[in-house]
Every structure is written in C-alpha cells, then in structure tokens.
Motif scaffolding. Structure first.
Motif, short mmCIF file in Angstrom:
data_model
loop_
_atom_site.label_atom_id
_atom_site.label_comp_id
_atom_site.label_asym_id
_atom_site.label_seq_id
_atom_site.Cartn_x
_atom_site.Cartn_y
_atom_site.Cartn_z
N UNK A 369 0.83 -1.21 0.00
CA UNK A 369 0.00 0.00 0.00
C UNK A 369 0.86 1.26 0.00
N UNK A 370 2.14 1.14 0.36
CA UNK A 370 3.01 2.31 0.36
C UNK A 370 3.17 2.92 -1.03
N UNK A 371 2.76 2.17 -2.04
CA UNK A 371 2.75 2.75 -3.39
C UNK A 371 2.01 4.08 -3.38
N UNK A 372 0.87 4.13 -2.71
CA UNK A 372 0.04 5.34 -2.73
C UNK A 372 0.61 6.41 -1.81
N UNK A 444 -6.33 5.55 -8.14
CA UNK A 444 -5.67 4.49 -8.89
C UNK A 444 -6.48 3.20 -8.94
N UNK A 445 -7.74 3.25 -8.50
CA UNK A 445 -8.62 2.12 -8.75
C UNK A 445 -8.96 1.24 -7.57
N UNK A 469 -3.33 -4.73 -8.56
CA UNK A 469 -2.60 -4.97 -9.82
C UNK A 469 -2.90 -3.85 -10.81
N UNK A 470 -4.13 -3.42 -10.83
CA UNK A 470 -4.51 -2.31 -11.71
C UNK A 470 -3.73 -1.05 -11.37
N UNK A 471 -3.57 -0.78 -10.08
CA UNK A 471 -2.84 0.41 -9.66
C UNK A 471 -1.39 0.37 -10.14
N UNK A 472 -0.73 -0.77 -9.97
CA UNK A 472 0.65 -0.90 -10.43
C UNK A 472 0.74 -0.79 -11.95
N UNK A 473 -0.26 -1.34 -12.65
CA UNK A 473 -0.26 -1.24 -14.11
C UNK A 473 -0.40 0.21 -14.56
N UNK A 477 2.10 2.40 -16.87
CA UNK A 477 1.63 3.08 -18.08
C UNK A 477 1.93 4.57 -18.06
N UNK A 478 2.79 5.01 -17.16
CA UNK A 478 3.17 6.42 -17.13
C UNK A 478 2.16 7.30 -16.44
N UNK A 479 1.34 6.71 -15.57
CA UNK A 479 0.35 7.50 -14.84
C UNK A 479 -1.00 7.57 -15.52
N UNK A 480 -1.17 6.86 -16.63
CA UNK A 480 -2.46 6.81 -17.33
C UNK A 480 -3.26 5.63 -16.79
N UNK A 481 -4.53 5.84 -16.52
CA UNK A 481 -5.37 4.82 -15.91
C UNK A 481 -5.46 3.58 -16.79
N UNK A 482 -5.30 2.43 -16.18
CA UNK A 482 -5.45 1.14 -16.85
C UNK A 482 -6.64 0.43 -16.19
#
Length: 721
Positions: A369-372, A444-445, A469-473, A477-482
């Motif tokens: 969760x530290x990603x965020x 980020x989803x 997984x969506x957030x990491x993707x 993707x350079x900050x574009x929502x996947x």
C-alpha cells in the motif's frame, strides 16, 4: 237426473302418468349433451385457432431452448461452453432407427396411433396414482412433451396441462408424425446442458448421434424421464440400469427381437470422459457476468472472445501451486499494458473451491500500500533522492516501528522505499495528509473502503488483488489509468454486437511522478525487499506482508506486463515464514520468466540507482536476516560457500507494511562477493543483453563505477561515485 249425471263421469286414462325423475334425467341428459357439444365445438375451435398460430416447421427447428454461451481464449480456443448445448440437427432420415424406436418404446408406445393426447395413457396414470398413492407415471405423449418443451413451462397445474393438450392436438394437425418425432429428438433435454440427441451423444459418448449403437440409444432414450438421476456423468450404474429397462420395452413393443436385446451389452458402453474444471473458470466466472452490462441480447447463442492467454494461464497456475505454502491459498492476476487480463488464478484448485481470491477476497496489502503513500509524496514535490530522517515517530498515540527494531537516521526516499521503512512512510503520510493518500488509492482504482487512520500508510485497509494490480499497471503506463478487461468481442448469429475499446484518456498523475515511482519500484526489486522477483530483465515492484505472516504480496511489472500475487489462508491465520519477498515474489518470477520470454526487453525511463548500503538487514528480503547480496553472473542470488571468503556487502533493513516479526536467525556464511556496481545492475536488468542499442551508447548511459577498496558506500543525496 242423477243417473244421467253419473253416466257422464270421465273414464280412467289408458297411459300411466310420467315419472318426474325420468323427466329430470331427460333434461339433465339434454343439458350434458348440449354442453358436451359446446365443449367439442370449443375444443375444435381452440385447436384450429392454435394450429393457425403455430410457427412453421423451419421456424421451430431454429428456435433455441435457451441461451448458449461459448467462451474463447485469445487464440480462439473454446475455454468453456455454458448454458444449453446443441449438436447438429439430424433430419428424420438420418436419425438411427434404434434411436427412434427406443424413444417411442419408452416414452409413447401408441405414438403412431393417437391424436396427440392418449386417453389410455392418461387412464393408466390415474390408475397407478390410485394404487401407489402418489404420481409415479405421467400420461404425456411425445407430442405433449414437445409442446411443453417448446411453448410452456414445467409447472404442474391443470390450466397448464389443458393448454398442453390443446397444443398437442394442434401440433398433430399441423405436422406429420415423422416431423413431430424429428423435432422432439432434436430439441428434448437430455441432461448436462445437452439439448437434442446429437448434443447428448457427443457429451456422453464423444461422437455424433448419426451412428448410435442400440445400447447407446437406450442410454440416451432413458435420460428423458429424469436427466439428473440417470445421467451417465452423475451415476453410471443408474444410467445403464435405466437403459436395460428401455431395451426390455423395445422387445415388448416389437422394435427389436430378444436376440438383438441379448447382443446389446450395456455394461460395455464406453462413456466419454467428463471435461475437468481448471483455473480458467476463475477467469470466466469474473468476466461473463459483465455481459449483463455490455450487451442486451438474451436469446441468441453468443460467442464471447476474451483476453485470456492459455499458456500464461497454465504458467500462472503452475507458479502458484509450486510456491504457495502448505495449507495456504494463492491468487495471481496479470494485465497487459492496455488492461487485458492475460492470466487470472483465484485459488489453488477450482474444483474444491470456486471462491475467487483474485477478484472477490479483500485482504490487507501491508507495505504494498506504500505505493500510494510515495505517489502522494512525489506528487507533493518530493524527489527519490530527497533525504528524510528515519527516527522514532508518534502520531496521535500511534508509534510505528521498523521490522529491524532500529532507526537509521538520514536516508533517501529511495532507500526508505526499497527497504520498506515504516517510520518514513508514517512521516510522509502525516506530511501529505492521510486523506490525500486515501484519495490517491481511490484515484488508482482501489474500490474497497480506505480508512484515514495514521496506520493506513502500512496497508491496514483491505483491498482486492485485481485492484492493486490495476494500480501498479497504471504506474507502469506512465500515470495513465489502466482498467482491467476480459472480453474483447461478442458475436451473435455471426454479427458483432460488442467490441471493446481501450480508453487511454484518463491521466492519474503527471508522467514525471510515475517515472519517479518506477525509479523507487525497480530499486526495491534489484536491491531491496523484492530481490526474489528478479527475472534477468528490468523489473519494478513492491512486496507486502501483514502482521504474523497472514498475507504475502508481490506486485510488479516488466516488458509491458503487470502481475500481482497474493498468498495467505482464507481464515487469515498466520503462516510461519510467509513474507512478500519470499513465496509471492518467487511465484511472480516463476510466472513472469516464461510470460515475458517472447517480449522484447524494455528499459525503464529512469536508471536503476542504488540505495544507501549502511542499514541493518531485515527479514522480508528472504524471510531471514541477510547481511549481503551474493549473485551469479546473471544477477541471481547464490548459496553461500565457506566463511573464508571475502566479507559481504552490508545491506539496509527492509521492512514490510505492518510486520512485527519477533526473533532473528543467524546470517548465512559469506560466499564469494559480487560487488554492487553498475555492471551488476546491468546484468540484473538485462541491459547487457539489450541488442537494440550499441554497446558504447549503453556504456555512456550507465558507466561503470570504480570498485571500492573495502565495502561500497553510497551517499543519500547524490549519485553514487
């Protein structure tokens, strides 16, 4: 006068007076006769009105019994067929005589002679009902069953039964006996989702119905009475026993001789093996409910084309099974760069548990969760090389600590992230605001509730694997929502009724913020807590472990593919030795090596930069303290030789999200040392095998650093020298 008067008295009548009961009976008889006549007229009228409204024979042939859905993998292979299954339509002349005779013998012996409704059969069913005290045998003819299957429901009410009689009589007026039998044998339900004799023959015997043997025809004919009870896939003995009854009826009916019956060895009938359920069903269970939103078609058979890569799915299944701790469960989701789900495993065995841990389970993510937290800090203006002090922290009475139980003083953000320092994450969360971090997660989803307590920075809010997984993707993707998707196209009757379109317009963070986050993530894999996830090419990712080893996570990306792995027990019991950097990271690597093998090596925009190398070790890296990094020529960890070798490079202390593991184990003996320099990084990330760029250019991009005389030391606030 008196005599004259008496002579005029009336004489008694010759006919006696009529009985009033006879008169009443006569009136009743006339009324009944009149009502019967009216009923007959009404019945005939109803029959012919119904006859005029019946579909044509060709229309009945094409009408479905229900919606069939065939699901295709990315390469077109049929993964699974759901709903009713239809075989080839067999005209009457191509239906084997043994199949026709078996059906008539067991279902309707007077089929050729009655008018659609069999009074004798109805009388017999009432007699058996009276003798047994319950309904044991119906009096429905083949024509009535056809009417019920095509036009009516199976409700046992007199009104429905009366409509069934009307329809049966009308069908007999509209079609020939051969046409009725053809419709019946091609449309009746035989169990297991199979409609019609051809679908049943293919399901139970593995071949078409145009060349059924006597014994096989008897098995299929016996299914109509109770498909679930007599299904060969449910009870082989019951199915064969019922087939014996059918053959006996065929002898009584005169369709076959006793000698033919004796030759039909039902015991030797070979059944087709039942298709095994596999982990691909986790994917279809997730994807197919989305059809309710994507399309409106509810009747026509559907062909659904999906993103699933069958080889990747097999590799994902194998990676989870090979690495999950005993008694635990595992899940994996892998997304392509546009969000296409290439593999999805929701558990170790779909047959024993259909619960989808990849899309349904909500678990604490720990340090993942530290990603965020770091995304929020980078967006607020921090840089990976910024210095922050690792020191004791107290926020509203909450005092987080590092796994190593130590504080390291001034460190860079890169170092703090690579070794998952909890105190630094807490300080960053307090600085940018816990609400800001929660908003970043939702941006980020993350679809599950996110609390704003200070401890949230260590991953105390429960999340789903597919969302993480969506957030990491999206970072990759350079900050574009996947957005994950599984269905690419849906066709009905050969026409495309849905086609997926990828939306790349939703920007979540600035590209430079995403690039800086990739910088931190690839350092965590190359020298931090995620070293077990190395695959010989650039990888960026993050581990996550919750307290007492209840959950282990690894999420990362390489060569356009983002994969998330979770492991744990469904009852959230602790698993000794489980850390995000151990089994989950190894499963990630076991899957990603073959998954990316045919993809070109892709370098990240940011170079790998080594973190500070002066901190104490922590358990999450390999599940035990490890004071050094020893690697082979490919950058993979190697086992330790004897203690007479050179001293290892000191490592900092990786920590997990909210781990509080007690106790340590001795460090392994020191093996041959491989210096942590840029050549080592090049080997780990695959830059030395990148054929797309000239060697001299790569050398200019990543020049070798001088070897230190003793142990390498790197600064927090400047590139290593």
């Amino acid at each position: 006068m008196a005599r004259a008067r008496s002579s005029r008295q009336p004489r008694p009548s010759a006919t006696p007076a009529r009985s009033p009961w006879r008169r009443r009976f006569s009136i009743l008889f006339r009324i009944v006769l009149g009502l019967a006549l009216v009923a007959v007229i009404g019945l005939v009228t109803a029959v012919y009105v119904t006859k005029s409204e019946l579909p044509s024979f060709e229309q009945l042939k094409s009408s479905p019994n229900g919606q069939m859905i065939r699901v295709h993998a990315a390469d077109g292979t049929v993964i699974v067929s759901l709903g009713p299954s239809y075989g080839e339509w067999l005209p009457y002349g191509q239906i084997p005589a043994v199949m026709r005779d078996a059906t008539i013998a067991v279902e309707d012996r007077r089929f050729r002679s009655h008018l659609g409704v069999d009074p004798i059969g109805i009388a017999r069913s009432f007699q058996i009902r009276y003798q047994a005290g319950r309904w044991k045998q119906g009096g429905s003819t083949i024509t009535q069953q056809l009417a019920r299957n095509v036009f009516l429901s199976s409700q046992k009410k007199f009104g429905r039964k009366f409509r069934e009689w009307i329809l049966a009589l009308a069908i007999e007026r509209q079609f020939t006996k051969d046409q009725i039998l053809e419709l019946y044998l091609n449309k009746v339900y035989y169990g297991g989702g199979a409609y019609g004799i051809d679908a049943a023959a293919r399901k139970f015997f593995g071949h078409g119905a145009d060349h059924l043997s006597l014994a096989e025809a008897a098995v299929i004919a016996g299914l109509v009475k109770a498909p679930s009870n007599y299904s060969p896939t449910a009870d082989v003995d019951a199915a064969k026993g019922r087939a014996g009854v059918v053959i006996e009826q065929m002898v009584r009916y005169g369709a076959i001789s006793q000698a033919q019956a004796d030759e039909a060895d039902i015991a030797d009938v070979t059944l087709a093996p039942e298709a095994k359920q596999n982990s691909a069903r986790y994917f279809t269970d997730w994807a197919l409910p989305q059809l309710d939103v994507l399309i409106d078609e509810q009747q026509a058979p559907l062909e659904v084309w999906t993103t699933l890569d069958l080889k990747m799915q097999r590799d994902a299944d194998a990676a989870i099974r090979a690495n999950v701790p005993g008694g635990a469960q595992g899940a994996l989701v892998s997304l392509d760069r546009d969000g296409a789900v290439r593999a999805l495993v929701g558990g170790t065995d779909y047959v024993t548990s259909i619960y989808n841990r990849a899309t349904q389970a909500v678990r604490q993510p720990g340090s993942a969760f530290k990603l965020f937290v770091y995304l929020s800090a980078l967006e607020a203006g921090h840089k990976p090389d910024d210095t922050v002090v690792d020191e004791p922290v107290s926020i509203d009475g909450w005092s987080p600590r590092n796994d190593s139980r130590r504080n390291s003083g001034p460190v860079s953000l890169r170092t703090a992230f690579a070794y998952s320092l909890n105190t630094v994450a807490a300080k960053l969360g307090q600085e940018v605001g816990f609400t800001t971090v929660a908003d970043m997660a939702r941006r980020f989803g993350i679809t599950t509730p996110v609390n704003t307590h200070p401890s949230m920075v260590l991953g105390t809010s429960e999340v789903r694997l597919i969302d993480m997984t969506r957030a990491f993707a999206s970072v990759a993707a350079g900050g574009v929502a996947v957005a994950p998707y599984g269905i690419t196209r849906v066709t009905a009757n050969g026409q495309t009724i849905y086609s997926h379109e990828v939306d790349r317009s939703h920007v979540l963070v600035a590209p430079y913020v995403a690039a800086q986050m990739v910088d931190l993530l690839q350092t965590a894999v190359n020298t931090g807590t995620g070293r077990e996830a190395q695959i010989g090419r650039p990888v960026a990712g993050k581990t996550g472990t919750t307290s007492s080893g209840k959950d282990g996570w690894f999420l990362g990306f390489s060569s356009g593919l983002t994969t998330g792995v979770w492991m744990g027990k469904d009852n959230a019991r602790p698993i000794p030795g489980l850390h995000g950097g151990t089994a989950p990271a190894r499963a990630f690597a076991a899957f990603m090596r073959p998954a990316t093998s045919n993809r070109p090596i892709e370098q990240f925009e940011t170079q790998v930069t080594l973190p500070d190398m002066e901190l104490e070790p922590d358990q999450e890296s390999y599940g035990q303290p490890d004071n050094a990094v020893f690697v082979d020529d490919d950058g993979n960890p190697v086992s330790a030789p004897g203690p007479e070798q050179a001293q290892p490079v000191q490592q900092p202390a990786p920590t997990s999200g909210d781990d509080e593991e007690d106790g340590t184990t001795p460090a392994p003996p020191a093996p041959d040392r491989q210096e942590l320099n840029q050549d080592w990084i090049n080997r780990v990330t695959g830059r030395d095998r990148d054929q797309g760029a000239p060697r001299d250019r790569r050398d200019r991009e990543a020049p070798s650093r001088p070897q230190p005389r003793e142990q390498p030391r790197y600064s927090d606030d400047r590139p290593y020298q």
